[in-house]
Design a protein around this motif. Structure first.
Motif, PDB file in Angstrom:
ATOM      1  N   GLN A 341       0.687  -1.044   0.057  1.00  0.00           N
ATOM      2  CA  GLN A 341       0.137  -0.048   0.132  1.00  0.00           C
ATOM      3  C   GLN A 341       0.871   1.120  -0.050  1.00  0.00           C
ATOM      4  O   GLN A 341       0.504   2.378  -0.760  1.00  0.00           O
ATOM      5  CB  GLN A 341      -0.853   0.085   1.089  1.00  0.00           C
ATOM      6  CG  GLN A 341      -2.034  -1.181   1.111  1.00  0.00           C
ATOM      7  CD  GLN A 341      -2.870  -0.772  -0.052  1.00  0.00           C
ATOM      8  OE1 GLN A 341      -3.323   0.327  -0.265  1.00  0.00           O
ATOM      9  NE2 GLN A 341      -3.187  -1.698  -0.726  1.00  0.00           N
ATOM     10  N   THR A 342       2.162   1.066   0.623  1.00  0.00           N
ATOM     11  CA  THR A 342       2.971   2.392   0.680  1.00  0.00           C
ATOM     12  C   THR A 342       3.592   2.744  -0.819  1.00  0.00           C
ATOM     13  O   THR A 342       3.557   3.658  -1.344  1.00  0.00           O
ATOM     14  CB  THR A 342       3.902   2.177   1.617  1.00  0.00           C
ATOM     15  OG1 THR A 342       3.550   2.121   3.115  1.00  0.00           O
ATOM     16  CG2 THR A 342       5.103   3.226   1.504  1.00  0.00           C
ATOM     17  N   ALA A 343       3.709   1.617  -1.373  1.00  0.00           N
ATOM     18  CA  ALA A 343       4.438   1.570  -2.793  1.00  0.00           C
ATOM     19  C   ALA A 343       3.155   2.114  -3.553  1.00  0.00           C
ATOM     20  O   ALA A 343       3.644   2.946  -4.478  1.00  0.00           O
ATOM     21  CB  ALA A 343       4.702   0.149  -3.155  1.00  0.00           C
ATOM     22  N   ILE A 344       1.955   1.846  -3.458  1.00  0.00           N
ATOM     23  CA  ILE A 344       0.923   2.246  -4.278  1.00  0.00           C
ATOM     24  C   ILE A 344       0.637   3.741  -4.335  1.00  0.00           C
ATOM     25  O   ILE A 344       0.569   4.577  -5.024  1.00  0.00           O
ATOM     26  CB  ILE A 344      -0.462   1.460  -3.971  1.00  0.00           C
ATOM     27  CG1 ILE A 344      -0.446   0.103  -4.533  1.00  0.00           C
ATOM     28  CG2 ILE A 344      -1.649   2.215  -4.608  1.00  0.00           C
ATOM     29  CD1 ILE A 344      -1.484  -0.654  -4.361  1.00  0.00           C
ATOM     30  N   GLN A 345       0.769   4.110  -2.981  1.00  0.00           N
ATOM     31  CA  GLN A 345       0.729   5.618  -2.660  1.00  0.00           C
ATOM     32  C   GLN A 345       1.747   6.284  -3.378  1.00  0.00           C
ATOM     33  O   GLN A 345       1.415   7.380  -4.089  1.00  0.00           O
ATOM     34  CB  GLN A 345       0.563   5.758  -1.128  1.00  0.00           C
ATOM     35  CG  GLN A 345      -0.844   5.335  -0.531  1.00  0.00           C
ATOM     36  CD  GLN A 345      -0.581   5.230   1.216  1.00  0.00           C
ATOM     37  OE1 GLN A 345       0.169   5.944   1.547  1.00  0.00           O
ATOM     38  NE2 GLN A 345      -1.538   4.647   1.809  1.00  0.00           N
ATOM     39  N   ASP A 346       2.789   5.886  -3.287  1.00  0.00           N
ATOM     40  CA  ASP A 346       4.029   6.758  -3.799  1.00  0.00           C
ATOM     41  C   ASP A 346       4.046   6.617  -5.117  1.00  0.00           C
ATOM     42  O   ASP A 346       4.381   7.655  -5.973  1.00  0.00           O
ATOM     43  CB  ASP A 346       5.364   6.233  -3.220  1.00  0.00           C
ATOM     44  CG  ASP A 346       5.386   6.441  -1.736  1.00  0.00           C
ATOM     45  OD1 ASP A 346       4.827   7.352  -1.322  1.00  0.00           O
ATOM     46  OD2 ASP A 346       6.480   5.910  -0.959  1.00  0.00           O
ATOM     47  N   PHE A 347       3.739   5.542  -5.810  1.00  0.00           N
ATOM     48  CA  PHE A 347       3.862   5.417  -7.335  1.00  0.00           C
ATOM     49  C   PHE A 347       2.606   6.261  -7.785  1.00  0.00           C
ATOM     50  O   PHE A 347       2.849   6.876  -8.800  1.00  0.00           O
ATOM     51  CB  PHE A 347       3.631   3.842  -7.651  1.00  0.00           C
ATOM     52  CG  PHE A 347       4.553   2.995  -7.797  1.00  0.00           C
ATOM     53  CD1 PHE A 347       5.906   3.402  -8.125  1.00  0.00           C
ATOM     54  CD2 PHE A 347       4.618   1.573  -7.055  1.00  0.00           C
ATOM     55  CE1 PHE A 347       7.086   2.640  -8.313  1.00  0.00           C
ATOM     56  CE2 PHE A 347       5.830   1.028  -7.251  1.00  0.00           C
ATOM     57  CZ  PHE A 347       7.047   1.460  -7.667  1.00  0.00           C
ATOM     58  N   ARG A 348       1.595   6.310  -7.404  1.00  0.00           N
ATOM     59  CA  ARG A 348       0.499   7.252  -7.548  1.00  0.00           C
ATOM     60  C   ARG A 348       0.937   8.771  -7.532  1.00  0.00           C
ATOM     61  O   ARG A 348       0.545   9.598  -8.673  1.00  0.00           O
ATOM     62  CB  ARG A 348      -0.738   7.036  -6.752  1.00  0.00           C
ATOM     63  CG  ARG A 348      -1.605   5.613  -6.682  1.00  0.00           C
ATOM     64  CD  ARG A 348      -2.207   5.223  -8.097  1.00  0.00           C
ATOM     65  NE  ARG A 348      -2.743   6.242  -8.702  1.00  0.00           N
ATOM     66  CZ  ARG A 348      -3.779   5.883  -9.921  1.00  0.00           C
ATOM     67  NH1 ARG A 348      -4.136   4.666 -10.177  1.00  0.00           N
ATOM     68  NH2 ARG A 348      -4.096   6.628 -10.678  1.00  0.00           N
ATOM     69  N   ALA A 367       7.272   3.259 -18.091  1.00  0.00           N
ATOM     70  CA  ALA A 367       6.638   1.908 -18.311  1.00  0.00           C
ATOM     71  C   ALA A 367       6.963   1.248 -16.956  1.00  0.00           C
ATOM     72  O   ALA A 367       6.369   0.303 -16.796  1.00  0.00           O
ATOM     73  CB  ALA A 367       7.416   1.514 -19.742  1.00  0.00           C
ATOM     74  N   ARG A 368       8.094   1.279 -16.735  1.00  0.00           N
ATOM     75  CA  ARG A 368       8.544   0.624 -15.304  1.00  0.00           C
ATOM     76  C   ARG A 368       7.788   0.820 -14.136  1.00  0.00           C
ATOM     77  O   ARG A 368       7.267  -0.217 -13.431  1.00  0.00           O
ATOM     78  CB  ARG A 368      10.029   0.709 -15.125  1.00  0.00           C
ATOM     79  CG  ARG A 368      10.512  -0.107 -13.966  1.00  0.00           C
ATOM     80  CD  ARG A 368      12.150  -0.226 -13.730  1.00  0.00           C
ATOM     81  NE  ARG A 368      12.800   1.075 -13.308  1.00  0.00           N
ATOM     82  CZ  ARG A 368      13.571   1.816 -14.344  1.00  0.00           C
ATOM     83  NH1 ARG A 368      13.813   1.281 -15.137  1.00  0.00           N
ATOM     84  NH2 ARG A 368      13.864   3.118 -13.855  1.00  0.00           N
ATOM     85  N   LEU A 369       7.307   2.048 -14.052  1.00  0.00           N
ATOM     86  CA  LEU A 369       6.454   2.532 -12.938  1.00  0.00           C
ATOM     87  C   LEU A 369       5.168   1.731 -13.163  1.00  0.00           C
ATOM     88  O   LEU A 369       4.582   1.461 -12.139  1.00  0.00           O
ATOM     89  CB  LEU A 369       6.489   4.037 -12.819  1.00  0.00           C
ATOM     90  CG  LEU A 369       5.669   4.459 -11.751  1.00  0.00           C
ATOM     91  CD1 LEU A 369       6.180   6.010 -11.578  1.00  0.00           C
ATOM     92  CD2 LEU A 369       4.026   4.757 -11.839  1.00  0.00           C
ATOM     93  N   LEU A 370       4.746   1.891 -14.497  1.00  0.00           N
ATOM     94  CA  LEU A 370       3.226   1.188 -14.589  1.00  0.00           C
ATOM     95  C   LEU A 370       3.214  -0.359 -14.292  1.00  0.00           C
ATOM     96  O   LEU A 370       2.367  -0.849 -13.820  1.00  0.00           O
ATOM     97  CB  LEU A 370       2.706   1.530 -15.982  1.00  0.00           C
ATOM     98  CG  LEU A 370       2.348   2.987 -16.356  1.00  0.00           C
ATOM     99  CD1 LEU A 370       2.089   2.976 -17.875  1.00  0.00           C
ATOM    100  CD2 LEU A 370       1.348   3.504 -15.549  1.00  0.00           C
ATOM    101  N   HIS A 371       4.246  -0.906 -14.760  1.00  0.00           N
ATOM    102  CA  HIS A 371       4.703  -2.155 -14.394  1.00  0.00           C
ATOM    103  C   HIS A 371       4.455  -2.519 -12.911  1.00  0.00           C
ATOM    104  O   HIS A 371       3.636  -3.598 -12.428  1.00  0.00           O
ATOM    105  CB  HIS A 371       5.865  -2.782 -15.005  1.00  0.00           C
ATOM    106  CG  HIS A 371       6.172  -4.100 -14.463  1.00  0.00           C
ATOM    107  ND1 HIS A 371       5.598  -5.029 -14.936  1.00  0.00           N
ATOM    108  CD2 HIS A 371       7.061  -4.176 -13.672  1.00  0.00           C
ATOM    109  CE1 HIS A 371       6.185  -6.135 -14.167  1.00  0.00           C
ATOM    110  NE2 HIS A 371       7.152  -5.619 -13.514  1.00  0.00           N
TER     111      HIS A 371
END
Length: 416
Positions: A341-348, A367-371
Motif C-alpha cells: 500500500q505504501t508503494a501504491i501511494q508513492d507510485f500514484r 513503463a517500469r512505474l506502470l508495471h
C-alpha cells in the motif's frame, strides 16, 4: 526447462503400460504394469514443460496453470519422480509470489522435500537435479539454507557435461556456470566463485557474460574510485552517487558499493538535504539486499524505510523521494513487510506529478512505474485497478518489454 528432451535413458512406453522382465530361462515375458506405476508419456511431459517454461517468468497465472497441470498428471502417475519434481518446482514458484509468510513456507518446504526425494530415488537423473538446483538457488539462503544444495547439483551437472554424459547447449552451460559462481559468492567462497567465472569467460567466445561477471564480482576501476571518493562538493557527490546508484540497481555490485560511499558523504555534508538522505538510505538498502542473515536483512530494510519516511516528511512534494521509497517498498517481501500500500501511494503520487511534467520520467522509467504499480495492485488483490494500469501500459508503451508481464488472461482485454 524449455526443452522436453531427457537427460536420462528412454523410459518404457507409457501408452502401452508394458515392461519386459527376464525369466530364469533368459527368455522374456510381458508383464502388465499397473496404471499408477506407469511413467507419464513424453507427450504429456512435453506439454507440462511448456507450461513450466512460462511459469518461470514469475507470472502468477502461468505458475498456477503449470502447477494445476502437474498436479493432475501426478495424480495419474504418482510413482513418476520426474512429474513429482516438476510439480514441486511449480509449487515452489508459487511460494515465491504469494503475499504472506505462511503461504511462502507452506509452498517452499513441501517442494524441498519432494525434490530431495526425487533426487534420492533417481540420483543420476540430471533433469531432476537441474530442477532442484534452480529451486534451491532461488530460495533465500537466510531462511532455507539451500545454496550448498544448489552448488552440489550444479557441479554434478557440469561434471556429467565434462565427462560426455550430458549434452548442454553452450547458452545453458554458460548460464549454469554463471549461476554456480553466484552461488559460491553468496556463501562467501570468493576463490571458488572466481575459478568458476574464469572458466565461463574462457568458454564465452562471444563475450556475452564479460560484463555480467564484472558486475557480479563487484569490480570497479581503482583509479576511478579514488577520484570519485576525493570529491567534496555536495552537488558533485550527489550527481555521481545517483549515477552509480542507478548502475548498482541494475546489478553492478561495484557501482553500488561506491555509490553508497558517495551518497553517505553527500548526506554528511548536508544532513538536512532530504534527497541526499533518501538516496543514501536507498543505496544502503541496495547493498544489504543480499544479506544472508534475516536479522541483517530486516534490520537494514526497517532503517531504510524509516529514513525514507523522514526524507518524505522533510520534502513531501519531491517526486524523486517518493519514487525511491516506492521502489524500496515494492522490493521488500510482502509476506513480511506488508508495504504494497505504501508503494501504491508513492507510485500514484509520482504518476500524477509525471502527468503535470512529462520530463520527470524517461519513457522506460514511465513503463517500469506502470508495471510495478499494476503488480502492487495485484498483490493487494485489487484486480480492477491492476487492469486499468495494465491497459495504460499497453496503450502508452506498446513496445515496452514490460507489456510481456501483463497476465495472458487479461492481455487481450487490455491491449488496444
Amino acid at each position: 526447462m524449455a526443452s522436453s528432451s531427457r537427460f536420462t535413458s528412454t523410459r518404457a512406453n507409457a501408452w502401452s503400460g508394458l515392461r519386459e522382465e527376464p525369466r530364469r530361462s533368459q527368455a522374456r515375458q510381458i508383464t502388465l504394469v499397473p496404471a499408477p506405476h506407469r511413467p507419464a508419456s513424453d507427450e504429456d511431459i512435453a506439454e507440462g514443460i511448456r507450461l513450466h517454461s512460462l511459469a518461470m517468468s514469475g507470472n502468477r497465472e502461468a505458475i498456477q496453470q503449470a502447477l494445476t497441470y502437474f498436479e493432475q498428471l501426478r495424480n495419474r502417475h504418482p510413482a513418476d519422480d520426474r512429474v513429482a519434481a516438476y510439480f514441486a518446482d511449480c509449487q515452489s514458484l508459487l511460494g515465491s509470489v504469494v503475499d504472506d509468510s505462511y503461504s511462502m513456507f507452506k509452498n517452499a518446504i513441501p517442494a524441498i522435500k519432494l525434490l530431495d526425494q526425487a533426487v534420492e530415488n533417481r540420483p543420476d537423473d540430471l533433469e531432476i537435479r537441474l530442477l532442484r538446483a534452480y529451486q534451491s538457488f532461488r530460495l533465500h539462503e537466510g531462511f532455507f539454507r539451500r545454496t550448498s544444495t544448489a552448488i552440489g547439483d550444479f557441479e554434478a551437472i557440469l561434471a556429467a557435461y565434462d565427462e560426455g554424459r550430458l549434452a548442454l547447449p553452450p547458452k545453458k552451460r554458460n548460464q549454469i556456470l554463471f549461476d554456480l559462481g553466484c552461488a559460491y559468492q553468496r556463501l562467501g567462497m570468493a576463490e571458488q566463485a572466481d575459478e568458476v567465472w574464469n572458466r565461463l569467460l574462457a568458454l564465452d567466445v562471444g563475450g556475452d557474460y564479460t560484463g555480467a561477471v564484472e558486475r557480479a564480482r563487484g569490480y570497479f576501476p581503482a583509479d576511478q574510485e579514488t577520484a570519485l571518493l576525493a570529491l567534496t562538493e555536495k552537488a558533485d557527490l550527489l550527481r555521481e552517487g545517483v549515477r552509480l546508484f542507478e548502475a548498482g540497481a541494475a546489478g553492478d555490485r561495484g557501482a553500488a558499493r561506491v555509490a553508497k560511499e558517495l551518497l553517505k558523504k553527500a548526506h554528511e555534508t548536508d544532513p538536512d538535504d532530504a534527497l541526499a538522505l533518501a538516496y543514501y538510505a536507498s543505496a544502503t538498502a541496495l547493498i544489504e539486499k543480499d544479506a544472508v542473515e534475516p536479522n541483517a536483512l530486516f534490520g537494514c530494510a526497517i532503517r531504510a524505510m524509516k529514513a525514507l519516511r523522514e526524507a518524505k516528511e522533510k520534502d513531501p512534494e519531491n517526486p524523486r523521494i517518493r519514487l525511491l521509497r516506492a521502489y524500496l517498498a515494492y522490493s521488500l517481501p510482502e509476506a513480511f513487510f506488508h508495504t504494497a500500500q505504501t508503494a501504491i501511494q508513492d507510485f500514484r503520487f509520482v504518476l500524477e506529478a509525471y502527468e503535470k511534467d512529462p520530463a520527470l520520467l524517461t519513457k522506460e522509467e514511465y513503463a517500469r512505474l506502470l508495471h510495478h504499480l499494476g503488480e502492487c495492485y495485484r498483490r493487494s488483490t485489487n484486480d480492477f485497478e491492476a487492469k486499468k494500469i495494465w491497459a495504460r501500459l499497453a496503450a502508452d508503451c506498446p513496445d515496452s518489454p514490460y507489456c510481456d508481464s501483463i497476465p495472458a488472461s487479461v492481455r487481450e482485454e487490455v491491449t488496444p
